[in-house]
Design an enzyme around this catalytic site. Structure first.
Site, short mmCIF file in Angstrom:
data_model
loop_
_atom_site.label_atom_id
_atom_site.label_comp_id
_atom_site.label_asym_id
_atom_site.label_seq_id
_atom_site.Cartn_x
_atom_site.Cartn_y
_atom_site.Cartn_z
N TRP A 322 3.78 5.39 -4.21
CA TRP A 322 3.60 4.72 -2.92
C TRP A 322 3.76 5.73 -1.78
O TRP A 322 3.05 5.67 -0.78
CB TRP A 322 4.65 3.60 -2.76
CG TRP A 322 4.60 2.90 -1.44
CD1 TRP A 322 3.88 1.79 -1.13
CD2 TRP A 322 5.30 3.26 -0.23
NE1 TRP A 322 4.09 1.43 0.18
CE2 TRP A 322 4.95 2.32 0.76
CE3 TRP A 322 6.18 4.28 0.10
CZ2 TRP A 322 5.45 2.36 2.06
CZ3 TRP A 322 6.67 4.33 1.39
CH2 TRP A 322 6.32 3.40 2.35
N HIS A 323 4.69 6.67 -1.95
CA HIS A 323 4.95 7.62 -0.88
C HIS A 323 3.80 8.60 -0.67
O HIS A 323 3.55 9.02 0.46
CB HIS A 323 6.25 8.38 -1.15
CG HIS A 323 7.47 7.59 -0.84
ND1 HIS A 323 7.99 6.66 -1.70
CD2 HIS A 323 8.28 7.57 0.26
CE1 HIS A 323 9.06 6.10 -1.16
NE2 HIS A 323 9.26 6.62 0.03
N GLY A 324 3.13 8.98 -1.72
CA GLY A 324 2.04 9.93 -1.51
C GLY A 324 1.26 10.19 -2.77
O GLY A 324 1.77 10.06 -3.88
N PHE A 476 2.47 8.08 5.09
CA PHE A 476 2.50 7.17 3.95
C PHE A 476 1.88 5.83 4.31
O PHE A 476 1.75 4.98 3.50
CB PHE A 476 3.95 6.97 3.46
CG PHE A 476 4.65 8.29 3.17
CD1 PHE A 476 3.96 9.33 2.57
CD2 PHE A 476 5.97 8.49 3.54
CE1 PHE A 476 4.58 10.55 2.31
CE2 PHE A 476 6.61 9.69 3.27
CZ PHE A 476 5.92 10.73 2.67
#
Length: 476
Positions: A322-324, A476
Protein backbone atom coordinates in the site's frame (compact mmCIF):
# COMPACT_ATOMS: atom_id res chain seq x y z
CA UNK A 1 -1.18 22.65 -2.48
CA UNK A 2 1.03 21.77 0.43
CA UNK A 3 0.50 22.96 3.99
CA UNK A 4 4.02 24.37 4.31
CA UNK A 5 3.57 26.86 1.46
CA UNK A 6 2.83 30.57 1.24
CA UNK A 7 -0.26 29.74 -0.83
CA UNK A 8 -1.74 27.75 2.05
CA UNK A 9 -1.10 30.64 4.45
CA UNK A 10 -3.52 32.65 2.28
CA UNK A 11 -5.87 29.80 1.39
CA UNK A 12 -6.57 28.63 4.95
CA UNK A 13 -7.74 31.93 6.55
CA UNK A 14 -9.77 32.91 3.49
CA UNK A 15 -11.61 29.56 3.31
CA UNK A 16 -12.12 29.48 7.09
CA UNK A 17 -13.49 33.04 7.19
CA UNK A 18 -15.85 32.34 4.28
CA UNK A 19 -16.95 29.11 5.98
CA UNK A 20 -18.31 31.03 8.97
CA UNK A 21 -19.73 33.85 6.82
CA UNK A 22 -21.81 31.86 4.35
CA UNK A 23 -25.14 30.28 5.40
CA UNK A 24 -24.94 26.68 6.62
CA UNK A 25 -26.82 25.29 3.60
CA UNK A 26 -24.06 26.52 1.23
CA UNK A 27 -21.03 25.52 3.33
CA UNK A 28 -20.71 22.06 1.75
CA UNK A 29 -20.41 23.78 -1.65
CA UNK A 30 -17.76 26.20 -0.38
CA UNK A 31 -15.69 23.37 1.12
CA UNK A 32 -16.07 21.23 -2.01
CA UNK A 33 -14.90 24.07 -4.28
CA UNK A 34 -12.02 24.82 -1.88
CA UNK A 35 -11.05 21.14 -1.79
CA UNK A 36 -11.08 20.91 -5.61
CA UNK A 37 -8.87 24.04 -5.78
CA UNK A 38 -6.53 22.55 -3.13
CA UNK A 39 -6.16 19.27 -5.03
CA UNK A 40 -5.83 20.82 -8.50
CA UNK A 41 -2.71 22.66 -7.39
CA UNK A 42 -0.80 19.40 -7.85
CA UNK A 43 -2.02 18.26 -11.29
CA UNK A 44 -5.42 19.59 -12.30
CA UNK A 45 -6.39 16.85 -14.74
CA UNK A 46 -6.15 14.17 -12.03
CA UNK A 47 -9.26 15.52 -10.38
CA UNK A 48 -11.12 13.52 -13.04
CA UNK A 49 -9.82 10.33 -11.38
CA UNK A 50 -11.32 11.47 -8.09
CA UNK A 51 -14.67 12.22 -9.72
CA UNK A 52 -14.61 8.82 -11.45
CA UNK A 53 -14.35 6.96 -8.12
CA UNK A 54 -16.78 9.36 -6.44
CA UNK A 55 -19.48 8.71 -9.07
CA UNK A 56 -18.90 4.94 -8.94
CA UNK A 57 -19.03 4.74 -5.12
CA UNK A 58 -21.91 7.20 -4.74
CA UNK A 59 -24.02 5.16 -7.18
CA UNK A 60 -22.92 1.86 -5.64
CA UNK A 61 -23.88 3.10 -2.16
CA UNK A 62 -27.46 3.92 -3.23
CA UNK A 63 -28.00 0.59 -4.98
CA UNK A 64 -26.37 -1.34 -2.13
CA UNK A 65 -29.04 0.06 0.15
CA UNK A 66 -31.89 -0.59 -2.29
CA UNK A 67 -31.02 -4.17 -3.22
CA UNK A 68 -32.10 -6.92 -0.80
CA UNK A 69 -30.66 -9.92 -2.63
CA UNK A 70 -27.35 -10.82 -0.96
CA UNK A 71 -25.75 -12.08 -4.18
CA UNK A 72 -26.57 -8.85 -6.00
CA UNK A 73 -25.28 -6.80 -3.07
CA UNK A 74 -22.00 -8.71 -3.12
CA UNK A 75 -21.74 -8.19 -6.87
CA UNK A 76 -22.29 -4.45 -6.45
CA UNK A 77 -19.66 -4.26 -3.72
CA UNK A 78 -17.17 -6.24 -5.81
CA UNK A 79 -17.77 -3.94 -8.81
CA UNK A 80 -17.25 -0.85 -6.65
CA UNK A 81 -14.07 -2.20 -5.02
CA UNK A 82 -12.76 -3.39 -8.39
CA UNK A 83 -13.18 0.12 -9.83
CA UNK A 84 -11.25 1.64 -6.91
CA UNK A 85 -8.51 -0.99 -6.87
CA UNK A 86 -8.38 -0.79 -10.66
CA UNK A 87 -7.46 2.89 -10.46
CA UNK A 88 -4.71 2.03 -7.97
CA UNK A 89 -3.54 -0.84 -10.18
CA UNK A 90 -3.20 1.36 -13.25
CA UNK A 91 -1.68 4.49 -11.75
CA UNK A 92 0.36 3.05 -8.89
CA UNK A 93 1.23 -0.59 -9.54
CA UNK A 94 1.13 -1.25 -13.31
CA UNK A 95 4.72 -0.24 -14.02
CA UNK A 96 5.99 -2.06 -10.91
CA UNK A 97 4.43 -5.37 -11.90
CA UNK A 98 5.39 -4.83 -15.53
CA UNK A 99 9.01 -4.24 -14.53
CA UNK A 100 9.01 -7.47 -12.50
CA UNK A 101 7.45 -9.33 -15.41
CA UNK A 102 10.15 -7.92 -17.70
CA UNK A 103 12.83 -9.15 -15.31
CA UNK A 104 11.30 -12.62 -15.14
CA UNK A 105 10.92 -12.89 -18.92
CA UNK A 106 14.48 -11.63 -19.46
CA UNK A 107 15.74 -14.32 -17.08
CA UNK A 108 13.85 -16.89 -19.18
CA UNK A 109 15.30 -15.48 -22.40
CA UNK A 110 12.23 -13.57 -23.59
CA UNK A 111 11.34 -9.92 -24.12
CA UNK A 112 8.33 -8.32 -22.46
CA UNK A 113 6.09 -6.86 -25.23
CA UNK A 114 3.96 -4.82 -22.78
CA UNK A 115 4.95 -1.13 -22.84
CA UNK A 116 5.34 0.94 -19.66
CA UNK A 117 2.85 3.71 -18.90
CA UNK A 118 4.19 7.26 -19.02
CA UNK A 119 2.03 8.65 -16.21
CA UNK A 120 2.58 10.37 -12.90
CA UNK A 121 1.16 8.94 -9.70
CA UNK A 122 -1.81 11.07 -8.53
CA UNK A 123 -0.97 12.56 -5.17
CA UNK A 124 -2.54 10.88 -2.13
CA UNK A 125 -4.24 8.26 -4.33
CA UNK A 126 -4.08 5.45 -1.77
CA UNK A 127 -5.58 7.66 0.96
CA UNK A 128 -8.73 8.84 -0.76
CA UNK A 129 -9.23 5.48 -2.49
CA UNK A 130 -9.20 3.68 0.89
CA UNK A 131 -11.55 6.27 2.38
CA UNK A 132 -13.95 5.79 -0.54
CA UNK A 133 -13.81 1.99 -0.17
CA UNK A 134 -14.58 2.20 3.55
CA UNK A 135 -17.83 3.98 2.62
CA UNK A 136 -19.13 1.26 0.28
CA UNK A 137 -18.05 -1.52 2.68
CA UNK A 138 -19.87 0.16 5.58
CA UNK A 139 -23.03 0.63 3.47
CA UNK A 140 -22.81 -3.02 2.38
CA UNK A 141 -22.53 -4.12 6.02
CA UNK A 142 -25.49 -1.95 6.99
CA UNK A 143 -23.42 0.20 9.34
CA UNK A 144 -23.91 3.35 7.28
CA UNK A 145 -26.88 4.71 5.35
CA UNK A 146 -26.21 5.58 1.71
CA UNK A 147 -25.59 9.29 1.24
CA UNK A 148 -28.18 10.79 -1.14
CA UNK A 149 -26.57 14.23 -1.41
CA UNK A 150 -23.98 13.88 -4.16
CA UNK A 151 -22.12 17.06 -3.14
CA UNK A 152 -21.78 15.98 0.49
CA UNK A 153 -20.60 12.53 -0.53
CA UNK A 154 -18.02 14.12 -2.87
CA UNK A 155 -16.91 16.32 0.05
CA UNK A 156 -16.52 13.21 2.25
CA UNK A 157 -13.90 11.91 -0.22
CA UNK A 158 -12.34 15.30 -0.95
CA UNK A 159 -12.38 17.25 2.35
CA UNK A 160 -9.16 19.20 1.85
CA UNK A 161 -7.49 18.92 5.32
CA UNK A 162 -7.23 15.13 5.04
CA UNK A 163 -7.55 14.62 1.27
CA UNK A 164 -3.97 13.72 0.35
CA UNK A 165 -2.50 12.11 3.49
CA UNK A 166 -5.33 11.26 5.87
CA UNK A 167 -6.35 10.49 8.52
CA UNK A 168 -8.42 7.96 6.53
CA UNK A 169 -11.84 8.74 7.95
CA UNK A 170 -14.86 6.45 8.29
CA UNK A 171 -18.21 7.68 6.95
CA UNK A 172 -19.85 7.34 10.40
CA UNK A 173 -17.55 10.00 11.79
CA UNK A 174 -17.23 12.49 8.94
CA UNK A 175 -20.48 12.49 6.94
CA UNK A 176 -22.74 13.62 9.85
CA UNK A 177 -20.35 16.49 10.61
CA UNK A 178 -20.96 18.03 7.16
CA UNK A 179 -24.67 18.25 8.01
CA UNK A 180 -24.14 19.76 11.46
CA UNK A 181 -24.05 23.53 11.66
CA UNK A 182 -20.75 24.58 13.23
CA UNK A 183 -20.88 27.98 14.91
CA UNK A 184 -17.73 29.99 15.49
CA UNK A 185 -16.19 28.62 18.67
CA UNK A 186 -13.18 30.36 20.22
CA UNK A 187 -12.05 27.15 21.94
CA UNK A 188 -12.07 25.17 18.67
CA UNK A 189 -10.18 27.97 16.91
CA UNK A 190 -7.61 28.20 19.69
CA UNK A 191 -7.07 24.43 20.00
CA UNK A 192 -7.00 24.02 16.22
CA UNK A 193 -4.38 26.74 15.71
CA UNK A 194 -2.21 25.31 18.52
CA UNK A 195 -2.36 21.88 16.89
CA UNK A 196 -1.39 23.41 13.54
CA UNK A 197 1.57 25.19 15.14
CA UNK A 198 2.83 21.93 16.61
CA UNK A 199 2.41 20.28 13.20
CA UNK A 200 4.39 23.02 11.46
CA UNK A 201 7.13 22.69 14.09
CA UNK A 202 7.37 18.95 13.51
CA UNK A 203 7.44 19.37 9.73
CA UNK A 204 9.67 22.36 9.00
CA UNK A 205 11.85 22.50 12.13
CA UNK A 206 12.38 18.79 12.78
CA UNK A 207 11.56 16.67 9.71
CA UNK A 208 12.79 18.96 6.93
CA UNK A 209 15.93 19.87 8.87
CA UNK A 210 16.80 16.22 9.61
CA UNK A 211 16.15 15.32 5.98
CA UNK A 212 19.26 17.29 4.96
CA UNK A 213 21.53 15.03 7.02
CA UNK A 214 19.63 11.82 6.18
CA UNK A 215 19.65 12.51 2.44
CA UNK A 216 23.38 13.27 2.43
CA UNK A 217 24.27 10.04 4.24
CA UNK A 218 21.81 7.69 2.52
CA UNK A 219 22.76 8.94 -0.96
CA UNK A 220 26.47 8.45 -0.24
CA UNK A 221 26.41 5.54 2.21
CA UNK A 222 29.56 3.77 0.86
CA UNK A 223 31.60 6.77 2.04
CA UNK A 224 30.37 6.55 5.64
CA UNK A 225 31.12 4.26 8.58
CA UNK A 226 28.88 2.51 11.05
CA UNK A 227 28.35 5.37 13.53
CA UNK A 228 27.24 7.80 10.80
CA UNK A 229 24.88 5.28 9.20
CA UNK A 230 23.34 4.37 12.57
CA UNK A 231 22.80 8.05 13.39
CA UNK A 232 21.30 8.77 9.94
CA UNK A 233 18.92 5.82 10.39
CA UNK A 234 17.84 7.10 13.81
CA UNK A 235 17.42 10.59 12.34
CA UNK A 236 15.21 9.14 9.62
CA UNK A 237 13.08 7.41 12.26
CA UNK A 238 12.44 10.85 13.77
CA UNK A 239 12.08 12.52 10.35
CA UNK A 240 9.39 10.15 9.04
CA UNK A 241 7.47 10.45 12.30
CA UNK A 242 7.56 14.25 12.35
CA UNK A 243 6.82 14.51 8.64
CA UNK A 244 3.71 12.34 8.81
CA UNK A 245 2.43 13.15 12.30
CA UNK A 246 3.13 16.83 11.52
CA UNK A 247 0.82 16.56 8.51
CA UNK A 248 -1.83 14.86 10.67
CA UNK A 249 -1.54 17.61 13.30
CA UNK A 250 -2.05 20.33 10.68
CA UNK A 251 -4.95 18.40 9.12
CA UNK A 252 -6.67 17.78 12.47
CA UNK A 253 -5.98 21.36 13.59
CA UNK A 254 -7.23 23.07 10.42
CA UNK A 255 -10.42 20.98 10.53
CA UNK A 256 -10.87 21.73 14.25
CA UNK A 257 -10.77 25.49 13.58
CA UNK A 258 -13.97 25.02 11.52
CA UNK A 259 -15.47 22.76 14.19
CA UNK A 260 -14.71 19.36 12.60
CA UNK A 261 -13.26 16.50 14.69
CA UNK A 262 -10.95 14.17 12.75
CA UNK A 263 -9.65 10.95 14.27
CA UNK A 264 -6.22 10.83 15.92
CA UNK A 265 -3.59 9.24 13.72
CA UNK A 266 -0.59 9.04 16.10
CA UNK A 267 -0.11 8.52 19.84
CA UNK A 268 3.62 8.94 20.48
CA UNK A 269 4.63 5.65 18.80
CA UNK A 270 8.27 5.74 19.93
CA UNK A 271 7.10 5.22 23.52
CA UNK A 272 5.66 1.83 22.53
CA UNK A 273 7.03 -1.13 24.51
CA UNK A 274 6.42 -3.67 21.74
CA UNK A 275 5.79 -3.83 18.00
CA UNK A 276 2.16 -4.67 18.69
CA UNK A 277 1.81 -1.50 20.76
CA UNK A 278 3.72 0.47 18.14
CA UNK A 279 1.00 -0.34 15.59
CA UNK A 280 -1.69 0.82 18.00
CA UNK A 281 0.07 4.21 18.05
CA UNK A 282 1.35 4.61 14.47
CA UNK A 283 -0.86 5.61 11.48
CA UNK A 284 -3.90 4.50 13.44
CA UNK A 285 -6.41 5.25 10.69
CA UNK A 286 -4.63 2.87 8.28
CA UNK A 287 -3.88 0.10 10.79
CA UNK A 288 -7.53 0.04 11.93
CA UNK A 289 -8.61 0.08 8.24
CA UNK A 290 -6.60 -3.08 7.57
CA UNK A 291 -7.83 -4.63 10.80
CA UNK A 292 -11.52 -4.01 10.05
CA UNK A 293 -11.57 -4.68 6.32
CA UNK A 294 -8.81 -7.28 5.76
CA UNK A 295 -7.62 -8.95 8.98
CA UNK A 296 -11.01 -9.64 10.60
CA UNK A 297 -12.65 -10.85 7.33
CA UNK A 298 -9.71 -13.29 7.01
CA UNK A 299 -10.71 -14.79 10.35
CA UNK A 300 -9.13 -12.42 12.87
CA UNK A 301 -8.21 -14.17 16.13
CA UNK A 302 -10.81 -16.91 15.63
CA UNK A 303 -8.58 -19.19 13.55
CA UNK A 304 -5.78 -21.65 14.28
CA UNK A 305 -2.41 -20.22 15.33
CA UNK A 306 -0.81 -21.14 12.03
CA UNK A 307 -3.56 -19.42 10.08
CA UNK A 308 -3.40 -16.43 12.44
CA UNK A 309 0.32 -15.95 11.79
CA UNK A 310 -0.22 -16.36 8.04
CA UNK A 311 -3.01 -13.75 8.09
CA UNK A 312 -0.92 -11.29 10.08
CA UNK A 313 2.02 -11.69 7.73
CA UNK A 314 -0.22 -11.26 4.67
CA UNK A 315 -1.83 -8.10 6.09
CA UNK A 316 1.55 -6.50 6.77
CA UNK A 317 2.83 -7.47 3.31
CA UNK A 318 -0.24 -5.78 1.78
CA UNK A 319 0.30 -2.79 4.06
CA UNK A 320 3.85 -2.53 2.73
CA UNK A 321 2.60 -2.66 -0.86
CA UNK A 322 0.00 0.00 0.00
CA UNK A 323 2.84 2.37 0.84
CA UNK A 324 4.61 2.05 -2.47
CA UNK A 325 5.21 0.01 -5.59
CA UNK A 326 8.71 -1.10 -4.64
CA UNK A 327 10.15 -4.25 -3.06
CA UNK A 328 11.65 -2.07 -0.31
CA UNK A 329 8.15 -1.30 1.01
CA UNK A 330 7.09 -4.95 0.76
CA UNK A 331 10.16 -6.00 2.79
CA UNK A 332 9.38 -3.22 5.28
CA UNK A 333 5.86 -4.61 5.74
CA UNK A 334 7.13 -8.20 5.89
CA UNK A 335 9.64 -7.24 8.59
CA UNK A 336 6.87 -5.82 10.78
CA UNK A 337 4.78 -8.95 10.21
CA UNK A 338 7.79 -11.06 11.19
CA UNK A 339 8.41 -8.93 14.31
CA UNK A 340 4.80 -9.26 15.39
CA UNK A 341 4.68 -13.03 14.92
CA UNK A 342 8.00 -13.49 16.76
CA UNK A 343 6.63 -11.35 19.60
CA UNK A 344 3.55 -13.59 19.89
CA UNK A 345 5.50 -16.85 19.66
CA UNK A 346 8.04 -15.83 22.32
CA UNK A 347 5.60 -14.00 24.62
CA UNK A 348 5.50 -16.65 27.40
CA UNK A 349 9.25 -17.28 27.30
CA UNK A 350 10.06 -13.55 27.44
CA UNK A 351 7.63 -12.97 30.33
CA UNK A 352 9.07 -15.88 32.33
CA UNK A 353 12.68 -14.82 31.65
CA UNK A 354 11.98 -11.20 32.59
CA UNK A 355 10.32 -12.36 35.81
CA UNK A 356 13.33 -14.55 36.77
CA UNK A 357 15.67 -11.62 36.15
CA UNK A 358 13.46 -9.27 38.14
CA UNK A 359 12.61 -7.24 35.03
CA UNK A 360 8.87 -7.87 35.00
CA UNK A 361 7.94 -4.20 35.29
CA UNK A 362 9.35 -0.87 36.34
CA UNK A 363 11.22 2.00 34.75
CA UNK A 364 14.27 -0.02 33.70
CA UNK A 365 12.14 -2.74 32.15
CA UNK A 366 10.09 -0.15 30.25
CA UNK A 367 13.27 1.53 29.07
CA UNK A 368 14.63 -1.78 27.73
CA UNK A 369 11.37 -2.61 25.95
CA UNK A 370 11.06 0.87 24.41
CA UNK A 371 14.70 0.81 23.28
CA UNK A 372 14.38 -2.63 21.70
CA UNK A 373 11.18 -1.61 19.89
CA UNK A 374 12.89 1.52 18.50
CA UNK A 375 15.83 -0.67 17.42
CA UNK A 376 13.55 -3.04 15.46
CA UNK A 377 11.51 -0.21 13.93
CA UNK A 378 14.65 1.68 12.88
CA UNK A 379 16.00 -1.37 11.03
CA UNK A 380 12.74 -1.53 9.10
CA UNK A 381 12.92 2.21 8.31
CA UNK A 382 16.17 1.57 6.41
CA UNK A 383 14.17 -0.44 3.87
CA UNK A 384 11.41 2.18 3.85
CA UNK A 385 13.86 5.00 3.09
CA UNK A 386 16.13 3.14 0.65
CA UNK A 387 15.43 3.52 -3.06
CA UNK A 388 16.27 -0.14 -3.72
CA UNK A 389 16.95 -3.40 -1.90
CA UNK A 390 20.56 -3.07 -2.99
CA UNK A 391 20.87 0.27 -1.19
CA UNK A 392 19.11 -1.07 1.92
CA UNK A 393 21.44 -4.08 2.04
CA UNK A 394 24.45 -1.79 1.53
CA UNK A 395 23.32 0.39 4.44
CA UNK A 396 22.82 -2.63 6.71
CA UNK A 397 26.29 -3.92 5.84
CA UNK A 398 27.66 -0.43 6.45
CA UNK A 399 26.47 -0.62 10.06
CA UNK A 400 29.26 -3.15 10.69
CA UNK A 401 32.00 -1.29 8.80
CA UNK A 402 34.29 0.92 10.85
CA UNK A 403 35.61 4.04 9.16
CA UNK A 404 37.66 6.72 10.78
CA UNK A 405 35.83 9.96 11.44
CA UNK A 406 32.22 10.85 12.04
CA UNK A 407 30.16 12.88 9.57
CA UNK A 408 28.23 15.81 11.04
CA UNK A 409 27.93 17.99 7.92
CA UNK A 410 27.49 21.70 8.59
CA UNK A 411 28.14 22.01 12.39
CA UNK A 412 25.42 24.61 12.99
CA UNK A 413 22.85 22.47 11.14
CA UNK A 414 23.89 19.44 13.18
CA UNK A 415 23.44 21.41 16.39
CA UNK A 416 19.97 22.54 15.23
CA UNK A 417 19.10 18.89 14.52
CA UNK A 418 19.99 17.87 18.07
CA UNK A 419 18.15 20.84 19.58
CA UNK A 420 15.03 20.08 17.52
CA UNK A 421 15.05 16.42 18.60
CA UNK A 422 15.54 17.44 22.25
CA UNK A 423 12.57 19.84 22.04
CA UNK A 424 10.42 17.16 20.42
CA UNK A 425 11.42 14.59 23.06
CA UNK A 426 10.56 17.04 25.85
CA UNK A 427 7.13 17.73 24.30
CA UNK A 428 6.34 14.04 23.74
CA UNK A 429 7.55 13.09 27.22
CA UNK A 430 5.17 15.64 28.73
CA UNK A 431 2.30 14.29 26.65
CA UNK A 432 3.08 10.64 27.41
CA UNK A 433 3.43 10.95 31.17
CA UNK A 434 1.01 13.84 31.75
CA UNK A 435 3.49 16.30 33.21
CA UNK A 436 0.87 19.05 33.46
CA UNK A 437 2.95 21.25 35.72
CA UNK A 438 5.17 21.98 32.70
CA UNK A 439 2.37 23.13 30.39
CA UNK A 440 3.24 25.98 28.06
CA UNK A 441 0.71 26.27 25.21
CA UNK A 442 -2.07 25.24 27.60
CA UNK A 443 -0.82 27.10 30.66
CA UNK A 444 -3.53 28.77 32.75
CA UNK A 445 -1.45 31.93 32.96
CA UNK A 446 -2.33 34.13 29.98
CA UNK A 447 1.14 35.68 29.82
CA UNK A 448 2.95 32.34 29.73
CA UNK A 449 0.49 31.06 27.13
CA UNK A 450 0.98 34.07 24.84
CA UNK A 451 4.76 33.95 25.28
CA UNK A 452 4.67 30.24 24.35
CA UNK A 453 2.67 30.92 21.17
CA UNK A 454 5.01 33.69 20.08
CA UNK A 455 8.07 31.65 21.03
CA UNK A 456 6.91 28.71 18.95
CA UNK A 457 6.15 30.92 15.94
CA UNK A 458 9.58 32.52 16.32
CA UNK A 459 11.30 29.12 16.44
CA UNK A 460 9.42 27.94 13.36
CA UNK A 461 10.37 31.06 11.39
CA UNK A 462 13.98 31.11 12.59
CA UNK A 463 14.87 27.42 12.42
CA UNK A 464 12.35 26.07 9.91
CA UNK A 465 13.34 24.88 6.44
CA UNK A 466 11.09 26.53 3.87
CA UNK A 467 12.19 24.93 0.62
CA UNK A 468 8.73 23.72 -0.41
CA UNK A 469 9.57 20.13 0.54
CA UNK A 470 6.56 17.87 0.12
CA UNK A 471 5.32 15.53 2.81
CA UNK A 472 6.76 12.02 2.38
CA UNK A 473 3.36 10.35 2.55
CA UNK A 474 2.00 12.42 -0.36
CA UNK A 475 3.58 9.86 -2.72
CA UNK A 476 1.37 7.13 -1.30
Amino acid sequence: MIFNSFTFLLFFPVVTALYFLVPHKFRWLLLLIASCYFYMFFKAIYILILFFTIIIDYTAGIYLEKVNDLKKKKLLLILSLTANIGVLAVFKYFNFFNANLSGLLYWMGYTNPIPFLQILLPIGLSFHTFQAMSYTIEVYRGHQKAERHFGIYALYVMFYPQLVAGPIERPQNLLPQFKTEHHFNALDVSEGLKRMLIGFFKKVVVADRLSIYVKTVFNNYPEHGSATIVLASLFFAVQIYCDFSGYSDIAIGSARVMGFKLMENFKRPYFAKSISEFWSRWHISLSTWFKDYVYIPLGGNRVSKGRLYLNLFAVFMISGLWHGANWTFIVWGALHGFYLICGMVTQKWRTATASKLGLGSGVFSNFLNISFTIFLVTISWIFFRAVSLEQAWGLLKGVFVYKHGFFIGEPSYFLYDLMAIAALFFYELKQEYGLHSLRLLHNENWGIRMASYLGLVFIILLFGVFDGGQFIYFQF
